[in-house]
Design a protein around this motif. Structure first.
Motif, PDB file in Angstrom:
ATOM      1  N   ILE A 104       0.819  -1.220   0.000  1.00  0.00           N
ATOM      2  CA  ILE A 104       0.000   0.000   0.000  1.00  0.00           C
ATOM      3  C   ILE A 104       0.854   1.271   0.000  1.00  0.00           C
ATOM      4  O   ILE A 104       0.588   2.194  -0.758  1.00  0.00           O
ATOM      5  N   LEU A 105       1.879   1.344   0.835  1.00  0.00           N
ATOM      6  CA  LEU A 105       2.648   2.584   0.940  1.00  0.00           C
ATOM      7  C   LEU A 105       3.736   2.709  -0.129  1.00  0.00           C
ATOM      8  O   LEU A 105       3.962   3.794  -0.673  1.00  0.00           O
ATOM      9  N   THR A 106       4.436   1.622  -0.442  1.00  0.00           N
ATOM     10  CA  THR A 106       5.557   1.689  -1.371  1.00  0.00           C
ATOM     11  C   THR A 106       5.135   2.004  -2.808  1.00  0.00           C
ATOM     12  O   THR A 106       5.780   2.844  -3.449  1.00  0.00           O
ATOM     13  N   LEU A 131      10.170   0.804  -6.117  1.00  0.00           N
ATOM     14  CA  LEU A 131      11.217   0.843  -5.100  1.00  0.00           C
ATOM     15  C   LEU A 131      11.841  -0.521  -4.830  1.00  0.00           C
ATOM     16  O   LEU A 131      13.026  -0.616  -4.532  1.00  0.00           O
ATOM     17  N   VAL A 132      11.054  -1.567  -4.923  1.00  0.00           N
ATOM     18  CA  VAL A 132      11.579  -2.896  -4.614  1.00  0.00           C
ATOM     19  C   VAL A 132      12.646  -3.313  -5.619  1.00  0.00           C
ATOM     20  O   VAL A 132      13.618  -3.972  -5.265  1.00  0.00           O
ATOM     21  N   ILE A 179      23.242  -5.077  -5.864  1.00  0.00           N
ATOM     22  CA  ILE A 179      22.856  -4.560  -4.545  1.00  0.00           C
ATOM     23  C   ILE A 179      21.408  -4.088  -4.663  1.00  0.00           C
ATOM     24  O   ILE A 179      21.095  -3.167  -5.418  1.00  0.00           O
ATOM     25  N   HIS A 180      20.523  -4.714  -3.894  1.00  0.00           N
ATOM     26  CA  HIS A 180      19.093  -4.390  -3.917  1.00  0.00           C
ATOM     27  C   HIS A 180      18.798  -3.334  -2.851  1.00  0.00           C
ATOM     28  O   HIS A 180      18.277  -3.636  -1.788  1.00  0.00           O
ATOM     29  N   TYR A 181      19.111  -2.101  -3.137  1.00  0.00           N
ATOM     30  CA  TYR A 181      18.888  -1.063  -2.140  1.00  0.00           C
ATOM     31  C   TYR A 181      17.418  -0.664  -2.045  1.00  0.00           C
ATOM     32  O   TYR A 181      16.990  -0.063  -1.060  1.00  0.00           O
ATOM     33  N   GLY A 182      16.612  -1.028  -3.014  1.00  0.00           N
ATOM     34  CA  GLY A 182      15.176  -0.765  -2.942  1.00  0.00           C
ATOM     35  C   GLY A 182      14.521  -1.571  -1.822  1.00  0.00           C
ATOM     36  O   GLY A 182      13.673  -1.067  -1.087  1.00  0.00           O
ATOM     37  N   GLN A 184      12.677  -0.150   1.553  1.00  0.00           N
ATOM     38  CA  GLN A 184      11.379  -0.654   1.980  1.00  0.00           C
ATOM     39  C   GLN A 184      11.450  -1.151   3.428  1.00  0.00           C
ATOM     40  O   GLN A 184      10.533  -0.930   4.217  1.00  0.00           O
ATOM     41  N   ALA A 185      12.543  -1.800   3.817  1.00  0.00           N
ATOM     42  CA  ALA A 185      12.710  -2.260   5.196  1.00  0.00           C
ATOM     43  C   ALA A 185      12.815  -1.076   6.155  1.00  0.00           C
ATOM     44  O   ALA A 185      12.303  -1.127   7.281  1.00  0.00           O
ATOM     45  N   ILE A 186      13.474   0.011   5.727  1.00  0.00           N
ATOM     46  CA  ILE A 186      13.553   1.212   6.566  1.00  0.00           C
ATOM     47  C   ILE A 186      12.168   1.811   6.741  1.00  0.00           C
ATOM     48  O   ILE A 186      11.792   2.214   7.853  1.00  0.00           O
ATOM     49  N   LEU A 187      11.377   1.865   5.679  1.00  0.00           N
ATOM     50  CA  LEU A 187      10.011   2.369   5.785  1.00  0.00           C
ATOM     51  C   LEU A 187       9.178   1.497   6.722  1.00  0.00           C
ATOM     52  O   LEU A 187       8.403   1.998   7.543  1.00  0.00           O
TER      53      LEU A 187
END
Length: 170
Positions: free
Chosen positions: A48-50, A62-63, A82-85, A89-92
């Motif tokens: 929902i948010l991403t 973002l993913v 490197i999957h920084y997306g 998402q984990a930070i969110l």
């Protein structure tokens, strides 16, 4: 060998006592509810948010944001990705969980403060219902002890005696 068996038996009994206490069972229920809550928040962030956040940032998913680093040491190996997306998402997800717990603790602390600030003055008048007044009278009447020397003979049988209960006059 018997010392080990005694130790194991003692350990098992202590462990059983510990696990059957109310605190451990409450903690287990809290852990299960917390896990379910974490899954709900994870779905909220991922589903929902991403996506709207990616739309605001120019239609970016973002993913799938990655950095591709060519493998310059082993040339025949695939590049490092490197999957920084997923990290964003984990930070969110962490921010949402932290915000929810902050709000929950704030509500609990506000309720605790409200309870501590309630003071009943000694001469405060509390309106009692008629039902409550009758129940209090019954309670008061039943709380007085029976005097063993007070007896009364009944009209139907002169040999039978009954104890009279001395009650205060209302």
């Amino acid at each position: 060998m018997t010392i080990i068996c005694r130790y194991c038996s003692k350990f098992w009994n202590e462990f059983k006592t510990f696990t059957l206490r109310g605190n451990v069972l409450d903690m287990a229920v809290g852990l299960i509810i917390g896990t379910a809550f974490a899954n709900v928040v994870k779905s909220l962030v991922e589903d929902i948010l991403t996506p709207p956040l990616g739309l605001i940032l120019g239609g970016v998913d973002l993913v799938n944001l990655t950095i591709i680093i060519n493998n310059f040491i082993y040339i025949h190996e695939p590049p490092v990705i490197i999957h920084y997306g997923k990290f964003l998402q984990a930070i969110l997800y962490l921010v949402v969980i932290g915000l929810v717990f902050f709000l929950l603790l704030r509500i609990i602390n506000d309720m605790r403060d409200a309870i501590h600030h309630i003071k009943i003055t000694p001469g405060a008048f509390i309106e009692l219902t008629e039902h409550t007044k009758v129940l209090r009278e019954i309670r008061d009447l039943l709380s007085f002890p029976i005097k063993p020397d007070a007896t009364h003979q009944t009209n139907d049988d002169a040999s039978t005696t009954r104890r009279l209960v001395s009650r205060p006059e209302l």
